[in-house]
Design a protein around this motif. Structure first.
Motif, PDB file in Angstrom:
ATOM      1  N   ALA B  89     -78.084  -7.877   8.996  1.00 46.87           N
ATOM      2  CA  ALA B  89     -78.769  -6.895   7.870  1.00 46.87           C
ATOM      3  C   ALA B  89     -78.102  -6.455   6.916  1.00 46.87           C
ATOM      4  CB  ALA B  89     -78.868  -5.539   9.055  1.00 46.87           C
ATOM      5  N   THR B  90     -78.896  -6.080   5.826  1.00 46.52           N
ATOM      6  CA  THR B  90     -78.823  -5.316   4.745  1.00 46.52           C
ATOM      7  C   THR B  90     -77.106  -4.576   4.523  1.00 46.52           C
ATOM      8  OG1 THR B  90     -80.166  -5.754   3.590  1.00 46.52           O
ATOM      9  CG2 THR B  90     -79.289  -4.805   2.519  1.00 46.52           C
ATOM     10  N   ALA B  94     -73.621  -6.012   2.765  1.00 48.19           N
ATOM     11  CA  ALA B  94     -73.698  -4.365   2.270  1.00 48.19           C
ATOM     12  C   ALA B  94     -71.578  -3.799   2.697  1.00 48.19           C
ATOM     13  CB  ALA B  94     -73.822  -3.203   1.724  1.00 48.19           C
ATOM     14  N   PRO B 106     -73.555  -2.867 -12.935  1.00 47.63           N
ATOM     15  CA  PRO B 106     -74.741  -2.089 -12.335  1.00 47.63           C
ATOM     16  C   PRO B 106     -75.112  -2.404 -14.343  1.00 47.63           C
ATOM     17  CG  PRO B 106     -73.180  -0.025 -13.233  1.00 47.63           C
ATOM     18  CD  PRO B 106     -72.584  -1.548 -12.311  1.00 47.63           C
ATOM     19  N   PRO B 108     -76.204  -4.712 -16.330  1.00 47.06           N
ATOM     20  CA  PRO B 108     -76.304  -6.862 -16.636  1.00 47.06           C
ATOM     21  C   PRO B 108     -76.866  -7.974 -17.335  1.00 47.06           C
ATOM     22  CG  PRO B 108     -78.171  -4.541 -17.152  1.00 47.06           C
ATOM     23  CD  PRO B 108     -77.025  -4.001 -17.027  1.00 47.06           C
ATOM     24  N   PHE B 110     -77.020 -11.679 -18.488  1.00 47.55           N
ATOM     25  CA  PHE B 110     -78.099 -12.904 -18.259  1.00 47.55           C
ATOM     26  C   PHE B 110     -78.024 -13.956 -19.609  1.00 47.55           C
ATOM     27  CE2 PHE B 110     -80.861 -10.313 -16.352  1.00 47.55           C
ATOM     28  CZ  PHE B 110     -81.247 -10.424 -15.208  1.00 47.55           C
ATOM     29  N   LEU B 119     -78.167 -12.601 -22.807  1.00 43.47           N
ATOM     30  CA  LEU B 119     -79.235 -11.504 -23.245  1.00 43.47           C
ATOM     31  C   LEU B 119     -78.234 -10.361 -22.019  1.00 43.47           C
ATOM     32  CD1 LEU B 119     -82.113 -13.514 -22.182  1.00 43.47           C
ATOM     33  CD2 LEU B 119     -81.177 -13.043 -24.504  1.00 43.47           C
ATOM     34  N   GLY B 120     -78.057  -9.282 -22.953  1.00 43.08           N
ATOM     35  CA  GLY B 120     -77.124  -8.537 -22.793  1.00 43.08           C
ATOM     36  C   GLY B 120     -75.517  -8.120 -22.758  1.00 43.08           C
ATOM     37  N   TYR B 132     -72.443   5.807  -5.900  1.00 41.96           N
ATOM     38  CA  TYR B 132     -73.932   5.949  -4.566  1.00 41.96           C
ATOM     39  C   TYR B 132     -73.926   5.888  -3.362  1.00 41.96           C
ATOM     40  CZ  TYR B 132     -77.487   3.196  -6.524  1.00 41.96           C
ATOM     41  OH  TYR B 132     -78.100   1.934  -6.766  1.00 41.96           O
ATOM     42  N   LEU B 133     -73.511   4.151  -3.178  1.00 41.94           N
ATOM     43  CA  LEU B 133     -73.590   2.819  -2.318  1.00 41.94           C
ATOM     44  C   LEU B 133     -72.545   3.396  -1.129  1.00 41.94           C
ATOM     45  CD1 LEU B 133     -74.741  -0.507  -4.338  1.00 41.94           C
ATOM     46  CD2 LEU B 133     -76.134   1.161  -2.853  1.00 41.94           C
ATOM     47  N   GLN B 135     -71.291   6.550  -1.097  1.00 40.92           N
ATOM     48  CA  GLN B 135     -71.018   7.269  -0.608  1.00 40.92           C
ATOM     49  C   GLN B 135     -71.186   8.094   0.813  1.00 40.92           C
ATOM     50  OE1 GLN B 135     -72.616  10.589  -3.308  1.00 40.92           O
ATOM     51  NE2 GLN B 135     -71.064  11.553  -4.320  1.00 40.92           N
ATOM     52  N   HIS B 136     -72.265   7.608   0.941  1.00 38.65           N
ATOM     53  CA  HIS B 136     -72.952   8.227   2.277  1.00 38.65           C
ATOM     54  C   HIS B 136     -72.801   6.918   3.484  1.00 38.65           C
ATOM     55  CE1 HIS B 136     -75.040  11.134  -0.234  1.00 38.65           C
ATOM     56  NE2 HIS B 136     -75.938  10.161  -0.759  1.00 38.65           N
ATOM     57  N   GLU B 137     -72.376   7.767   4.589  1.00 45.05           N
ATOM     58  CA  GLU B 137     -72.444   6.951   5.707  1.00 45.05           C
ATOM     59  C   GLU B 137     -73.055   6.461   5.572  1.00 45.05           C
ATOM     60  OE1 GLU B 137     -72.438   9.208   9.148  1.00 45.05           O
ATOM     61  OE2 GLU B 137     -71.890   6.890  10.311  1.00 45.05           O
ATOM     62  N   LEU B 138     -72.897   4.286   5.528  1.00 45.44           N
ATOM     63  CA  LEU B 138     -73.708   4.015   5.920  1.00 45.44           C
ATOM     64  C   LEU B 138     -74.296   3.109   7.480  1.00 45.44           C
ATOM     65  CD1 LEU B 138     -72.118   0.749   3.457  1.00 45.44           C
ATOM     66  CD2 LEU B 138     -73.921   2.447   3.229  1.00 45.44           C
ATOM     67  N   THR B 139     -75.163   3.559   7.536  1.00 43.94           N
ATOM     68  CA  THR B 139     -75.596   3.286   8.959  1.00 43.94           C
ATOM     69  C   THR B 139     -76.114   1.644   9.139  1.00 43.94           C
ATOM     70  OG1 THR B 139     -77.788   5.043   8.278  1.00 43.94           O
ATOM     71  CG2 THR B 139     -77.537   4.536  10.706  1.00 43.94           C
TER      72      THR B 139
END
Lengths: 593, 170
Positions: B89-90, B94, B106, B108, B110, B119-120, B132-133, B135-139
């Motif tokens: 599961a994702t 993660a 973050p 980008p 290519f 590119l980029g 934010y990924l 910061q919160h408890e990952l359920t």
């Protein structure tokens, strides 16, 4: 001699009755006694994301029951006295069975002893049927059976008896609460009652089959009746969701809700080119496998069920309609007074100002209500109303999600002050999915695509199920689309001192900050902060719309919802192989002299 | 009668051989022997039926055993499939990626394969760019739960009812 003759006559008569007169009835009765019918349950269809990741599936499981009376005697025939050995087995059986159950189902053996030794109500006799556990994975039941066969000493010499199982399929959600508001859940009977599980229940469920066979006490009779009607498993659905992007969106939304103190939140990611919903996050959410204690209000999908006043995001639609009618361009000049009379009162902007000179671009960049009203008054009311309806407002989007609200759009006979209100997002109501699809049509060259959540459906035999074709229609011209995109890009590129941009891509967007209509007091109470972002601005591919309801730490969409939109866009654009922008965002006049 | 008498011996000879009584055939098998043959045939037949029946029963038992084994394997497959889906599961991936020290980038960039152009702007990250990924408890995804009712009343937990949105006909 006479008695013998009578006896023979009676026997012959009875034989004649059995063989000649009632033969068929008796044969049928004998057959029915031998015949067993077993229902073969159909497997419920799966729900997957667009990449085949399973979001909801069904695993074979069992309802384990016990016959406490049988456990108490360990299966001994109670018609005959038990010998010493059997008595010892019977004494040891409840404890041994309890240990096996605790080993495989968890808990302590004492937890199970109660049910294993349960007696009939107001009686000293043991009960004959008690439920031990529901939805035990079938593989676990197999292990329990194996241990029961091994018996008291685990050597197979003293097997244990008394446990039984019946099919009780278990719906699994491997990703937990991911997209739970979209997927919904099933009830204790395994029937879908909310979300896609509910609305697709008839197709997901399938049709049970049947097995009819002759059997005796020793099992099936090999050459007897054996009729098998196989079950028809349910239809499996592939959604348009991208589970990875869904997870990212849920994380970003949770962060935005924590920062803003919002009571609820919605985040939608839409493919601008075809209307497919790539992510749809609701907060607070729930775990479909554990519903106890969940607030009933959090079990639905607010993105389609809740209607709210969209606030200034609505200005995107107003400008698109005006541009399509040839009434404005990005450089149309408007003298914006400090306030404007409307409906016996005055409308002001969120920021204090004197008389200022703004272009259409400036009006949208600074989100001027007064400027927008000035422009909207140039269009007949019925025409404005019709444009909004063409954008999909005022009618259910038919996305495939249950419980959609139509929202409301005033008709062409609306009062003048209503026209003023709806031009900047008051006096009408929308759902988040409706609004996403409407703005997507504006930035997609003016072509509206009905938002969809279902990508494909397949029967158990592999044949595809035809889904309704999404509606597609042109609402505004490409030129009007370009004008609106231009003014939306100014919101990002020319406001906020560069803090509204994301690395690598030009983006466009619009904030919304609206007072929240409270149906309880029929008054405005609290705020709804929102932001819609699209990228890349040169040729929008993805749209992200975030709505934060009743925030506590501020109320501006550009401050609360924009960071969430940018976080999602930053993750989504490279994921969908959208190449970074190669040209800088244009600097165009927001004001005039 | 006079006509019959008129036949000569020569004529009689031309008409065919003289009919005589066939002597009774001597049976080659006695009655007892015949009964024994029939009994033997019946015995062989019954033996064959017994062999076939036994064979069918044995095959039926074997089939039943194989069916049971197939069912058990199906159960095992289903259990492992669920475990695999839950593990992949994702949210779990993660978490595992983060535990291994992987961080999201973050910025980008290519590489265009046709001409090798970048590119980029490739930018190294420190790991705190996307707070934010983490910061919160990952359920954690829910593992299938067994609903043990032992010792409890058999009343199923009530399914919450959904609220109706204002003005919405569900």
């Amino acid at each position: 001699m006479v008695v013998m003759a009578l006896l023979v006559a009676v026997c012959v008569g009875r034989a004649f009755q059995l063989q000649a007169i009632d033969a068929q009835a008796f044969a049928a009765e004998a057959s029915s006694k031998m015949q067993s019918t077993r229902e073969l349950p159909a497997t419920r269809g799966t729900i997957t994301d667009r990449n085949g990741v399973v979001l909801a599936a069904t695993e074979p499981a069992m309802r384990i029951t016990v016959d406490p009376d049988m456990v108490a005697s360990n299966g001994a025939d109670k018609r005959y006295p038990m010998n010493d050995k059997k008595q010892l087995d019977a004494k040891a059986a409840p404890g041994a069975v309890a240990r096996i159950l605790a080993k495989h189902l968890g808990g302590q053996p004492t937890d199970y002893l109660k049910v294993l030794q349960k007696k009939k109500k107001d009686s000293k006799e043991y009960s004959r049927y008690e439920i031990v556990a529901k939805q035990v994975p079938a593989s676990v039941w197999s292990e329990i059976q194996a241990d029961m066969r091994k018996g008291i000493d685990a050597d197979g010499k003293r097997p244990l008896y008394g446990l039984f199982a019946a099919s009780d399929p278990m719906r699994t959600y491997p990703n937990g609460r991911l997209a739970s508001n979209v997927l919904g859940f099933v009830n204790a009977e395994g029937k879908g009652v909310a979300g896609l599980e509910g609305v697709l229940e008839d197709d997901l469920d399938g049709e049970p089959g049947q097995s009819i066979y002759d059997s005796s006490r020793y099992g099936r009779i090999p050459l007897g009746t054996n009729v098998l009607t196989p079950p028809i498993d349910g239809v499996s659905y592939e959604t348009t969701l991208d589970s990875d992007l869904q997870w990212l969106s849920e994380q970003a939304l949770a962060d935005g809700m924590a920062t803003s103190g919002a009571k609820t939140g919605i985040a939608i990611v839409l493919n601008v080119k075809n209307g497919q919903i790539l992510a749809l996050a609701n907060g607070p959410s729930f775990d479909p496998s554990e519903l106890a204690g969940v607030d009933a209000g959090d079990l639905g999908n607010r993105a389609v069920t809740d209607a709210y006043e969209p606030g200034s995001v609505q200005k995107v639609l107003t400008i698109a309609a005006l541009a399509d009618a040839g009434l404005v361009t990005g450089d149309t000049e408007v003298v914006v007074p400090p306030q404007i009379a409307s409906g016996g009162g005055f409308v002001r902007d969120a920021f204090s100002h004197g008389t200022i000179n703004l272009t259409t671009r400036g009006i949208i960049a600074q989100s001027s209500n007064i400027g927008t009203i000035d422009l909207a008054r140039r269009m007949p009311k019925d025409k404005l109303s019709q444009y909004l309806k063409d954008f999909g407002l005022g009618s259910k989007p038919n996305s495939g999600l249950p419980g959609e609200t139509s929202g409301s759009v005033p008709g062409g006979d609306m009062a003048d002050y209503t026209r003023d209100q709806i031009s900047f997002g008051q006096g009408l109501s929308v759902s988040a999915v409706q609004m996403s699809a409407a703005v997507a049509s504006v930035v997609n060259g003016g072509v509206y695509h009905q938002p969809t959540i279902l990508k494909s459906a397949t029967r158990a035999d592999g044949t595809p199920v035809e889904l309704p074709q999404p509606v597609e229609r042109r609402v505004v011209s490409e030129k009007a689309s370009a004008v609106t995109l231009d003014v939306m890009e100014a919101v990002i590129a020319q406001m906020g001192n560069g803090k509204r941009t994301i690395p690598g891509y030009r983006t466009a967007g619009k904030s919304g900050t609206s007072q929240r209509f409270d149906p309880k007091c029929k008054c405005y109470n609290g705020y709804t902060a929102s932001f819609v972002g699209v990228a890349p601005a040169e040729d929008p591919q993805l749209l992200v719309y975030v709505v934060l309801d009743q925030p506590k730490n501020g109320n501006l969409g550009s401050q609360l919802a924009l960071p969430v939109v940018n976080n999602i866009l930053q993750a989504a654009l490279p994921r969908y192989n959208v190449l970074p922008s190669t040209t800088p965002a244009p600097e165009r006049p927001l004001t005039f002299d | 009668m006079s006509a019959q008498a008129a036949f000569s011996t020569e004529e009689r000879q031309e008409q065919g051989p003289r009919l005589t009584l066939v002597p009774p055939l001597r049976s080659t098998v006695s009655t007892v022997g015949f009964a024994l043959i029939i009994m033997a045939l019946v015995a062989v037949g019954m033996g064959l039926v017994m062999v076939v029946t036994t064979s069918v029963a044995a095959q039926s038992k074997e089939l039943s055993g194989l069916r049971t084994e197939a069912t058990l394997l199906e159960y095992r497959t289903a259990s492992l499939t669920t475990e695999l889906q839950t593990t992949s599961a994702t949210g779990r991936l993660a978490t595992r990626a983060a535990d291994l020290g992987m961080v999201p980038n973050p910025y980008p960039a290519f590489i265009r394969l046709s001409d090798g152009k970048i590119l980029g702007e490739p930018t190294p990250v420190r790991g705190n760019e996307v707070p934010y990924l983490r910061q919160h408890e990952l359920t954690p995804p829910t593992a299938p739960r067994i609903r043990v009712l032992a010792g409890q009343d058999d009343a199923a937990a009530p399914t919450p009812t959904l609220p109706m949105a204002p003005g919405v006909d569900q």
